[in-house]
Design an enzyme around this catalytic site. Structure first.
Site, PDB file in Angstrom:
ATOM      1  N   LYS A 186      -1.371  -9.430   2.753  1.00  0.00           N
ATOM      2  CA  LYS A 186      -0.633  -8.997   3.952  1.00  0.00           C
ATOM      3  C   LYS A 186      -1.511  -8.028   4.731  1.00  0.00           C
ATOM      4  O   LYS A 186      -2.174  -7.180   4.129  1.00  0.00           O
ATOM      5  CB  LYS A 186       0.689  -8.336   3.556  1.00  0.00           C
ATOM      6  N   GLU A 209       8.992  -4.400  10.571  1.00  0.00           N
ATOM      7  CA  GLU A 209       9.398  -3.101  10.042  1.00  0.00           C
ATOM      8  C   GLU A 209       9.958  -2.210  11.144  1.00  0.00           C
ATOM      9  O   GLU A 209       9.313  -1.977  12.173  1.00  0.00           O
ATOM     10  CB  GLU A 209       8.200  -2.408   9.349  1.00  0.00           C
ATOM     11  N   ASP A 260      -1.071  -6.045  -0.228  1.00  0.00           N
ATOM     12  CA  ASP A 260      -1.508  -5.435   1.033  1.00  0.00           C
ATOM     13  C   ASP A 260      -3.016  -5.224   1.050  1.00  0.00           C
ATOM     14  O   ASP A 260      -3.581  -4.685   0.083  1.00  0.00           O
ATOM     15  CB  ASP A 260      -0.864  -4.050   1.195  1.00  0.00           C
ATOM     16  N   GLU A 269      -1.621  -5.577   8.479  1.00  0.00           N
ATOM     17  CA  GLU A 269      -0.851  -4.996   9.570  1.00  0.00           C
ATOM     18  C   GLU A 269      -1.542  -5.272  10.907  1.00  0.00           C
ATOM     19  O   GLU A 269      -2.747  -5.032  11.037  1.00  0.00           O
ATOM     20  CB  GLU A 269      -0.715  -3.477   9.381  1.00  0.00           C
ATOM     21  N   ASP A 289       0.838  -1.203   0.000  1.00  0.00           N
ATOM     22  CA  ASP A 289       0.000   0.000   0.000  1.00  0.00           C
ATOM     23  C   ASP A 289       0.878   1.259   0.000  1.00  0.00           C
ATOM     24  O   ASP A 289       0.366   2.378  -0.034  1.00  0.00           O
ATOM     25  CB  ASP A 289      -1.012  -0.005   1.153  1.00  0.00           C
ATOM     26  N   SER A 290       2.202   1.060  -0.023  1.00  0.00           N
ATOM     27  CA  SER A 290       3.130   2.181  -0.269  1.00  0.00           C
ATOM     28  C   SER A 290       2.876   2.755  -1.663  1.00  0.00           C
ATOM     29  O   SER A 290       3.380   3.834  -1.988  1.00  0.00           O
ATOM     30  CB  SER A 290       4.584   1.717  -0.131  1.00  0.00           C
TER      31      SER A 290
HETATM   32  O1  KIV Z   1       3.541  -1.108   1.650  1.00  0.00           O
HETATM   33  C1  KIV Z   1       4.699  -1.539   1.651  1.00  0.00           C
HETATM   34  O2  KIV Z   1       5.497  -1.272   0.750  1.00  0.00           O
HETATM   35  C2  KIV Z   1       5.122  -2.372   2.777  1.00  0.00           C
HETATM   36  C3  KIV Z   1       6.571  -2.680   2.918  1.00  0.00           C
HETATM   37  C4  KIV Z   1       7.316  -1.479   3.336  1.00  0.00           C
HETATM   38  C5  KIV Z   1       6.816  -3.825   3.822  1.00  0.00           C
HETATM   39  O3  KIV Z   1       4.311  -2.769   3.548  1.00  0.00           O
END
Ligand code: KIV
Length: 271
Positions: free
Chosen positions: A120, A189, A90, A122, A51-52
């Site tokens: 994934k 992280e 994510d 969190e 989600d980056s």
């Molecule tokens: O969203 C992302 O890129 C991440 C990584 C930094 C692990 O969750």
């Protein structure tokens, strides 16, 4: 000796074998077809559609604004490119925190509409019910502990997490819980390297670190950061493998110059 050299597709079982044999796992983000093609052809084990994307693709300050539909769009482009890497996506903010049914529905959309290989999320014990429900549907789940950017407004800063004993203990408990629930791996992280080492030694499943030191079972970086496309972002944990901002900037300036000077296109570049 690599345990996965000849495989057609990396699976969660292969990742487990890699940990068992002490072979490190390489994970990198990608959000579009062209980048993912390069990443996959280079031999990446896991491509994370993080989600980056909210930051590096859309220009938002945080990861919170990206939607499930947008994540599915990015993920489907990456899946079309990835012939060998495991593609993990994510679950974005707001697509799983409500309740476990919502978490399952969002995960099913990611698997069905994007063709991803896993999701994934969190968080630790607080999201145990959601993780269990997603796993019940046969969807592989990767956990994410330590600095969890979707909670940035709770933390207030992006500094190193779990430096204090109580937070470190909670992180260890969360990691063990994620393993017990059936997660196939956990991202750690921005936590102290010693804590990440202890967690990695305590877990049978692989840990994938970002800013969590050399003892994790694998590493992950955001592709725009490691290629030096984000010029201003230089945290201590980041190794920049290229300076693409400057290379691209020079190329684009040369193009502008050629157009203005009427030297592009020339006779050989026209029909
Ligand atoms: O969203 C992302 O890129 C991440 C990584 C930094 C692990 O969750």
């Amino acid at each position: 000796m690599s345990v996965h050299k000849e495989v057609k597709r990396i699976t969660t079982h292969i990742l487990q074998e890699m940990k068992n044999h002490g072979e490190k796992i390489a994970m990198l983000t990608a959000y579009d077809y062209s980048m993912a093609t390069i990443v996959d052809n280079a031999g990446m084990d896991i491509i994370l559609v993080g989600d980056s994307a909210s930051n590096v693709m859309a220009g938002h300050e945080t990861t919170l604004p990206i939607t499930l539909d947008q994540m599915i769009y990015h993920a489907s482009s990456v899946v079309r490119a990835a012939k060998r890497a495991l593609v993990i996506v994510d679950l974005p903010f707001g697509a799983y925190q409500g309740n476990s049914k919502e978490a399952l529905n969002s995960s099913i959309r990611i698997m069905k509409e994007a063709g991803a290989h896993g999701v994934k999320l969190e968080g630790g014990i607080e999201i145990a019910e959601s993780i269990s429900r997603i796993l019940t549907a046969g969807i592989p789940v990767m956990g994410h502990l330590g600095l969890t950017p979707q909670s940035i407004y709770k933390f207030g800063t992006y500094t190193v997490r779990a430096k204090q004993e109580t937070e470190a203990q909670k992180l260890m408990e969360d990691a063990l819980k994620l393993q017990e629930l059936g997660c196939f791996a956990v991202v750690l992280e921005k936590i102290p390297a010693r804590l990440a080492q202890e967690v990695s030694a305590s877990l049978q499943i692989p840990t994938i670190g970002i800013g969590a030191g050399q003892h994790c079972d694998g590493q992950v970086l955001v592709i725009h950061d490691m290629l030096g496309i984000n010029k201003g972002f230089k945290p201590r944990f980041l190794r920049q493998y290229a300076g693409l901002y400057d290379i691209m900037n020079d190329a684009i300036k040369n193009y502008i110059g050629d157009v203005k000077a009427k030297s592009f296109p020339d006779e050989k570049e026209q029909y």
